[in-house]
Design an enzyme around this catalytic site. Structure first.
Site, short mmCIF file in Angstrom:
data_model
loop_
_atom_site.label_atom_id
_atom_site.label_comp_id
_atom_site.label_asym_id
_atom_site.label_seq_id
_atom_site.Cartn_x
_atom_site.Cartn_y
_atom_site.Cartn_z
N SER A 152 1.35 -0.93 -0.02
CA SER A 152 0.07 -0.30 0.25
C SER A 152 1.29 1.36 -0.20
O SER A 152 2.04 1.45 0.26
CB SER A 152 -1.14 -0.14 1.60
OG SER A 152 -1.42 1.30 0.85
N TYR A 172 -2.17 -0.56 10.13
CA TYR A 172 -2.52 -1.12 8.83
C TYR A 172 -1.02 -1.07 7.79
O TYR A 172 -0.39 -1.24 7.25
CB TYR A 172 -3.43 -0.60 7.39
CG TYR A 172 -3.55 -0.43 6.68
CD1 TYR A 172 -4.16 -2.23 6.47
CD2 TYR A 172 -3.19 0.02 5.64
CE1 TYR A 172 -4.27 -2.35 4.96
CE2 TYR A 172 -3.60 -0.56 4.25
CZ TYR A 172 -3.79 -1.47 4.06
OH TYR A 172 -4.10 -2.12 2.77
#
Length: 249
Positions: A152, A172
């Site tokens: 990501s 995350y």
């Protein structure tokens, strides 16, 4: 045993994983959809088979040592090698609950839930390690296997440190930073053995992970994953990319 080129994608019953499976199957791979839920996994495989694609469901929970080991045994009994592994499965518990009315993430690190972080790391970090280790014999049996870690933009420390507008998603984001480090570690080990290992940033994509608030489609997101999964010999390994090229660590 089949000698067709084979690809395994974790978390492939929906979203980016399912679209990646569709793309690779359309390119001629037999694709194994890794998913922990039998009903959802079979349903996703059926959808792609109805499109004329060679796809099968493989029971696989990346957070379970036993499940990963069983999946590796199952696949080994059916194929002689694995040409592509896409470590796509990922979670972000609590992420949607922390989104404000404007869609911005509003939970600061000082209020991050440690249990959520532990669950996130078990899937997003330890999951790819478990899966890569378990399927490595099949990957080594292929002439030139490719491993893609689905990362990501939030995994980039440089982007986070240099852009105050970047969401401060500690759990995350840091899991994807750790995944980037794991990508480099596996690449260093496996490059001499002909396996390329890279991390892909698909962008903020509309999926269940973010309650479909992302601005990109799964079709757009799958591009960089498929590119890295099918690149020719001599391409990069141990890198971190979006569809436009290398990203800062």
């Amino acid at each position: 045993m089949t000698t067709k080129t084979n690809a395994l994608i974790t978390g492939a019953n929906k979203g980016i994983g399912l679209e990646t499976a569709r793309r690779l199957a359309a390119m001629g791979f037999k694709v194994w959809l890794g998913a922990r839920d039998a009903e959802r996994g079979e349903a996703a495989a059926r959808v792609l088979r109805n499109e004329g694609l060679d796809v099968e469901w493989l029971a696989l929970d990346v957070a379970s040592d036993d499940s990963v080991a069983a999946a590796a045994r199952n696949l080994t009994a059916q194929v002689s090698s694995l040409d592509v592994l896409v470590n796509n499965a990922g979670i972000a518990p609590g992420y949607v609950d922390a989104l404000g009315p404007d869609g911005r993430y509003e939970r600061p690190p000082s209020r991050e839930d440690v249990a959520d972080m532990q669950a996130t790391y078990d899937v997003n970090v330890f999951g790819p390690v478990r899966v890569t280790q378990a399927f490595l014999p099949l990957l080594l049996a292929a002439p030139a296997a490719r491993i893609v870690m689905v990362s990501s933009y939030l995994g980039s420390i440089a982007r986070a440190a240099g852009n105050i507008q970047s969401p401060n998603v500690m759990g995350y984001g840091s899991s994807k930073t750790a995944l980037n480090a794991i990508t480099v570690a596996f690449a260093r080990e496996l490059s001499p053995r002909g396996i390329m290992v890279n991390a892909a940033a698909p962008g903020y994509t509309a999926t269940d992970l973010n309650a479909h608030r992302g601005g990109r489609t799964v079709q757009q997101a799958a591009r960089v994953i498929v590119h890295l999964a099918t690149q020719e010999a001599g391409g990069p390994t141990g890198g971190y990319f979006d569809e436009n090229g290398p990203l800062p660590w």
